[in-house]
Design a protein around this motif. Structure first.
Motif, mmCIF file in Angstrom:
data_model
loop_
_atom_site.group_PDB
_atom_site.id
_atom_site.type_symbol
_atom_site.label_atom_id
_atom_site.label_comp_id
_atom_site.label_asym_id
_atom_site.label_seq_id
_atom_site.Cartn_x
_atom_site.Cartn_y
_atom_site.Cartn_z
ATOM 1 N N LEU A 90 90.670 98.998 -51.991
ATOM 2 C CA LEU A 90 90.617 98.775 -53.436
ATOM 3 C C LEU A 90 91.923 99.202 -54.099
ATOM 4 O O LEU A 90 92.000 99.369 -55.306
ATOM 5 C CB LEU A 90 89.453 99.577 -54.036
ATOM 6 N N LYS A 91 92.947 99.366 -53.261
ATOM 7 C CA LYS A 91 94.200 99.899 -53.776
ATOM 8 C C LYS A 91 94.765 99.031 -54.899
ATOM 9 O O LYS A 91 95.373 99.549 -55.830
ATOM 10 C CB LYS A 91 95.186 99.993 -52.611
ATOM 11 N N ASP A 92 94.557 97.713 -54.785
ATOM 12 C CA ASP A 92 95.121 96.817 -55.800
ATOM 13 C C ASP A 92 94.668 97.197 -57.204
ATOM 14 O O ASP A 92 95.389 97.000 -58.169
ATOM 15 C CB ASP A 92 94.707 95.364 -55.514
ATOM 16 N N ASN A 93 93.457 97.742 -57.284
ATOM 17 C CA ASN A 93 92.941 98.124 -58.596
ATOM 18 C C ASN A 93 93.770 99.226 -59.242
ATOM 19 O O ASN A 93 93.695 99.438 -60.447
ATOM 20 C CB ASN A 93 91.512 98.653 -58.466
ATOM 21 N N VAL A 94 94.511 99.941 -58.387
ATOM 22 C CA VAL A 94 95.259 101.085 -58.873
ATOM 23 C C VAL A 94 96.166 100.707 -60.039
ATOM 24 O O VAL A 94 96.348 101.484 -60.976
ATOM 25 C CB VAL A 94 96.066 101.713 -57.708
ATOM 26 N N VAL A 95 96.690 99.477 -59.998
ATOM 27 C CA VAL A 95 97.575 99.028 -61.068
ATOM 28 C C VAL A 95 96.912 99.226 -62.431
ATOM 29 O O VAL A 95 97.560 99.650 -63.397
ATOM 30 C CB VAL A 95 97.970 97.549 -60.856
ATOM 31 N N VAL A 98 97.156 102.786 -63.310
ATOM 32 C CA VAL A 98 98.542 103.125 -63.645
ATOM 33 C C VAL A 98 98.827 102.715 -65.090
ATOM 34 O O VAL A 98 99.401 103.472 -65.870
ATOM 35 C CB VAL A 98 99.520 102.443 -62.656
ATOM 36 N N LYS A 99 98.375 101.521 -65.439
ATOM 37 C CA LYS A 99 98.593 101.052 -66.808
ATOM 38 C C LYS A 99 97.848 101.916 -67.816
ATOM 39 O O LYS A 99 98.265 102.067 -68.947
ATOM 40 C CB LYS A 99 98.164 99.586 -66.939
ATOM 41 N N ALA A 100 96.714 102.456 -67.368
ATOM 42 C CA ALA A 100 95.925 103.290 -68.274
ATOM 43 C C ALA A 100 96.454 104.717 -68.335
ATOM 44 O O ALA A 100 95.875 105.562 -69.012
ATOM 45 C CB ALA A 100 94.462 103.283 -67.839
ATOM 46 N N VAL A 102 97.387 106.898 -65.508
ATOM 47 C CA VAL A 102 97.044 107.876 -64.481
ATOM 48 C C VAL A 102 98.333 108.567 -64.026
ATOM 49 O O VAL A 102 99.418 107.979 -64.093
ATOM 50 C CB VAL A 102 96.313 107.188 -63.303
ATOM 51 N N ASP A 103 98.212 109.826 -63.602
ATOM 52 C CA ASP A 103 99.414 110.530 -63.185
ATOM 53 C C ASP A 103 99.838 110.151 -61.776
ATOM 54 O O ASP A 103 101.023 110.063 -61.480
ATOM 55 C CB ASP A 103 99.177 112.047 -63.259
ATOM 56 N N ASN A 104 98.861 109.947 -60.930
ATOM 57 C CA ASN A 104 99.167 109.497 -59.588
ATOM 58 C C ASN A 104 97.875 109.064 -58.942
ATOM 59 O O ASN A 104 96.798 109.250 -59.511
ATOM 60 C CB ASN A 104 99.842 110.603 -58.765
ATOM 61 N N TYR A 105 97.991 108.485 -57.767
ATOM 62 C CA TYR A 105 96.775 108.098 -57.071
ATOM 63 C C TYR A 105 96.900 108.511 -55.609
ATOM 64 O O TYR A 105 97.995 108.759 -55.107
ATOM 65 C CB TYR A 105 96.524 106.592 -57.183
#
Lengths: 127, 734
Positions: A90-95, A98-100, A102-105
């Motif tokens: 589900l890594k793609d969702n990380v974007v 990031v836009k919202a 988040v500090d890191n994932y």
């Protein structure tokens, strides 16, 4: 982050919370609180001072992303460091996170070293 | 927004990107950049600056790749910087629109990005590598690293798998609902996550594969059909077995877990990959070659040989065999037919419930029409034996048809039980009790229209069993019972009913307590001499339990009257047995289907009514002595020493009866809503099943009547709703 700082671990799977708790303990963090979804996490965040949030993405009631958005939109909480836990698939969702803001994932599974590195990076950026 | 705004945005981008340092990406800065980029794309599109929007889009996906670590930071930074300066050039008009693509190509923005997606390892490849190591791990000695964590994992995972089984019912009903898919997806996802930490590679892999399957469903790449549902259920079962085996290792029963063979499950999942409908059927359908061998048309050697020759060709095996003269077209055709027959046998069709209901309804009509024909013939006194025997044949076909059509709507009660099991666990946790749920007869089938209807009464009974039936652990051990209480759910068919039993091995009903409470409530008198069974029945009486929290004295009783009413509304009945200290059993009898009712047909004047058989207590022909007219209470009949109110149907429905005096007429004693009344009728015609017809919009809400039925003679009879009828009578009597 100061090792005495309070870390909030958010995951609907209690075993997962325990896993992260154990890793944090290995890193010397002792002050850990848990929440089982975004709704519960917000309650914790609003009732006590939390220095760091580690949250899963996919949870019932309120997802990690929604939690992040709520935290960022809340004046008194908006600066809370936020680390999102995600799965490789589900890594793609990380974007989105990031836009919202988040500090890191961090991608499951991870070791204490990787966790420590991510926490270190967040601290470095925040100065 | 003016051109300057875009210019400023791009300059911000350039400046912002400088903040990303070499070794680790500044995620928050990248987030701001991504948002800025999106704004830029929107603005550019608004102003019809297609090349600009395109370039920004490319740049955005480049940045995403950097964030997702698909591209190293150094390479990423370099390409990003180039992209930004291209855009700066673009917006300052240094490059005309036509040159833009060229510029982008020259600087490799577009090219590189597409190369990236082609060369960087995709998720699947990464996983495939992990799979490789996974197998090796599996061959190594099995070692449990953290026992307490492992125990938590086992308990929690099994709980989550139970949830899958529950949620899959919802998913089956709402296959396109993303939240339903997610509810099934999440447990697999969580199990995968933890098992990856615990180095349980096989469990992680299978959970991962199931998760991937559901992820594709979430992304609408595949649609959720019965095939997917079956695979997911099988996957959940497999995981359960695997985790169970892990538990055996923990308990010291074996040195390493014994995992089931996963080949078949994997093949089924791979079958979905092909995206072809028949991918799944292939698993269970014999290959054509195999059928031909079984038929003795060809030998295995010939098949093998032909298959080898055929490889690379696009022709089908049948065509090749015919072409080679190894089999005749007739043989191949016959084998193909056999094969397609197998497909028919193994495949399922999803049908709209509405269509199914209509179908069942029409068959009901057919049965009635046939009965009408039969009765007409009897009236015509037809002596045509041939006709009568044909009709008998027709009648056996239609009843078979009716049985089959009803069975189409039947579903196993398993899902309902699993919902109950979940409820028991939750309630037990709240009550601080340790409870085992046992199930029996989960495969028993029930009309799917009933599933929702029976839910509430069952919840009540389960709640009572856990809250009031079962004792706490210490109390149990002090009585020499096992510390963990058991709630057992069982289902079976009995007569024309499905029986659902909920039993507990708790304290049982407190006979004296119930009696005392009933006296307090004024339901019975202190001096009444009542047997144990009669006392138990008191808990079903309205007014026995009140809104206040039920005490331990009553043991049970949270709205049992409500349960009884709900069950009766479904034309069911409820029975119970209990032994002090050993537990209680509540058995609810429901009709198999809501579409047919077992009733007694009665006549009042020229009208015919049907009284549901479940409500009828007895039939009596009263004498003058039985009748009393009590001042203020109205007319009463003495039924075996009990004074019951008399209800005159003809008054309520304004029809002209044959008899007005009870001693001329017949009386049906009917129980409903916790009270009994005597219904006066002219004649009892027959007892039997009728198909319920809704009365339609205008008459649907009529009190006292639950529907209509077309009778054997073609006339319509009204089906009485005893409880509504009682209320109607009570309100009009005043």
């Amino acid at each position: 982050m100061d090792k005495a700082g309070k870390v909030l671990v958010v995951d609907d799977f209690s075993t997962m919370r325990k896993v992260i708790r154990n890793l944090l303990k290995q890193l010397g963090y002792e002050n850990i609180v848990e929440a089982e979804d975004g709704v519960a996490a917000l309650e914790v965040l609003r009732s006590q001072k939390i220095d760091f949030v580690i949250s899963d993405w996919n949870m019932p009631n309120m997802s990690g992303l929604e939690l992040l958005k709520q935290v960022r939109a809340d004046g008194s909480l908006s600066k809370t460091p936020f680390l999102m836990v995600t799965a490789e698939t589900l890594k793609d969702n990380v974007v989105e996170a990031v836009k919202a803001g988040v500090d890191n994932y961090i991608v499951k599974p991870f070791t204490a070293d990787v966790l420590s590195e991510k926490i270190g990076q967040i601290e470095k950026k925040r100065g | 927004m003016q051109r300057e705004r875009i210019e400023a945005l791009i300059d911000d981008l350039a400046a912002g990107f400088l903040m990303l340092d070499g070794d680790a990406i500044d995620i928050p800065a990248a987030g701001k950049l991504l948002n800025a980029m999106e704004e830029l794309i929107t603005e550019a599109e608004k102003r019809d600056m297609k090349p600009m929007a395109g370039a920004a889009g490319e740049l955005k996906s480049l940045l995403e790749d950097i964030v997702l670590e698909r591209i190293g930071p150094a390479e990423g930074t370099e390409r990003f910087t180039r992209g930004v300066s291209d855009m700066q050039a673009m917006v300052r008009g240094d490059a005309v629109a036509e040159d833009v693509d060229e510029a982008a190509n020259r600087d490799g923005v577009q090219m590189d990005v597409s190369e990236v997606s082609a060369t960087s390892p995709t998720n699947e490849e990464t996983v495939a590598e992990e799979d490789g190591t996974g197998i090796e791990d599996g061959e190594q000695d099995f070692e449990i690293q953290d026992e307490s964590l492992m125990r938590d994992f086992i308990t929690e995972s099994l709980e989550y798998i139970g949830e899958i089984e529950i949620n899959i019912l919802n998913l089956e009903q709402n296959p396109d609902d993303k939240e339903c898919i997610n509810a099934v997806f999440r447990p697999f996802h969580s199990i995968k996550g933890v098992s990856s930490f615990l180095d349980l590679t096989e469990i992680r892999d299978i959970a991962h594969e199931l998760e991937t399957l559901l992820d594709r469903a979430r992304n609408s790449e595949i649609s959720v059909d019965s095939q997917i549902i079956d695979i997911v259920l099988e996957g959940a079962d497999t995981l359960k077995v695997m985790i169970g085996s892990l538990n055996e290792v923990l308990e010291g029963e074996r040195s390493r877990p014994l995992y089931p063979d996963l080949t078949e499950l994997r093949e089924k999942m791979a079958g979905v990959d092909s995206g072809e409908e028949d991918g799944y059927e292939k698993e269970s359908v014999k290959k054509l070659g195999k059928i031909l061998i079984d038929d003795g048309v060809i030998s295995e050697d010939i098949l093998e040989e032909t298959l080898q020759k055929k490889s690379g060709e696009k022709r089908r095996i049948g065509e090749t065999l015919i072409g080679e003269g190894k089999a005749t077209p007739k043989h191949v055709l016959s084998a193909l037919r056999k094969q397609s027959k197998q497909v028919m046998e193994t495949s399922t069709v999803r049908v709209d419930v509405k269509k199914l209901d209509d179908f069942v309804d029409m068959i009901g009509e057919l049965v009635i029409t046939q009965t009408m024909i039969k009765q007409n013939l009897v009236r015509l006194d037809s002596a045509d034996r041939k006709l009568m025997s044909d009709l008998a044949q027709l009648s056996s076909i239609t009843s078979e048809l009716q049985r089959t059509s009803t069975s189409l709507r039947m579903v196993p009660i398993r899902q309902t039980f699993q919902r109950m099991a979940r409820l028991v666990r939750d309630l037990a946790k709240d009550a601080g009790k340790d409870v085992i749920v046992a199930m029996e007869g989960e495969e028993t089938e029930i009309d799917r229209n009933m599933v929702e209807e029976i839910y509430n009464p069952l919840v009540h009974m389960v709640r009572n069993a856990v809250d009031h039936g079962l004792e706490k652990g210490e109390e149990r051990t002090s009585k020499g019972k096992p510390e963990r209480g058991t709630v057992k759910l069982s289902a079976y068919h009995k007569g024309g009913s499905i029986v659902i039993e909920i039993s507990d091995d708790g304290r049982g009903l407190n006979v004296e307590g119930i009696f005392r409470k009933a006296v307090e409530r004024g339901l019975v008198s202190e001096t009444d001499d009542m047997g144990e069974q009669d006392i138990f029945k008191l808990i079903f009486m309205p007014g026995f339990s009140t809104a206040e929290k039920v005490t331990d004295v009553s043991g049970r009783g949270v709205g049992m009257d409500v349960v009884k009413q709900a069950v009766e509304k479904l034309r069911g009945k409820i029975e119970m047995r209990s032994a002090k200290g050993e537990g209680s059993t509540f058995a609810a009898f429901f009709p198999l289907t809501m579409a047919i009712i077992d009733g007694m047909m009665v006549r009042v004047g020229n009208e015919k009514y049907i009284i549901p058989a479940t409500a009828i207590r007895r039939l009596i022909r009263p004498t003058r002595e039985h009748y009393t007219n009590v001042a203020g209470k109205g007319e009463m009949l003495d039924v075996m020493g009990e004074l019951l109110p008399l209800l005159r149907l003809y008054d309520i429905f304004s029809v002209e009866p044959l008899y007005r005096d009870p001693w001329d007429a017949l009386v049906v004693v009917v129980d409903a809503g916790g009270r009994s009344k005597c219904i006066l009728v002219d004649e009892v015609l027959e007892k039997g099943e009728v198909v319920i017809k809704s009365l339609g919009g205008n008459f649907g809400g009529l009190k006292g009547i639950s529907g209509g039925a077309i009778l054997g003679d073609g006339n319509v009879g009204l089906i009485l709703d005893p409880e509504g009828l009682f209320e109607l009578e009570e309100t009009t009597a005043v």
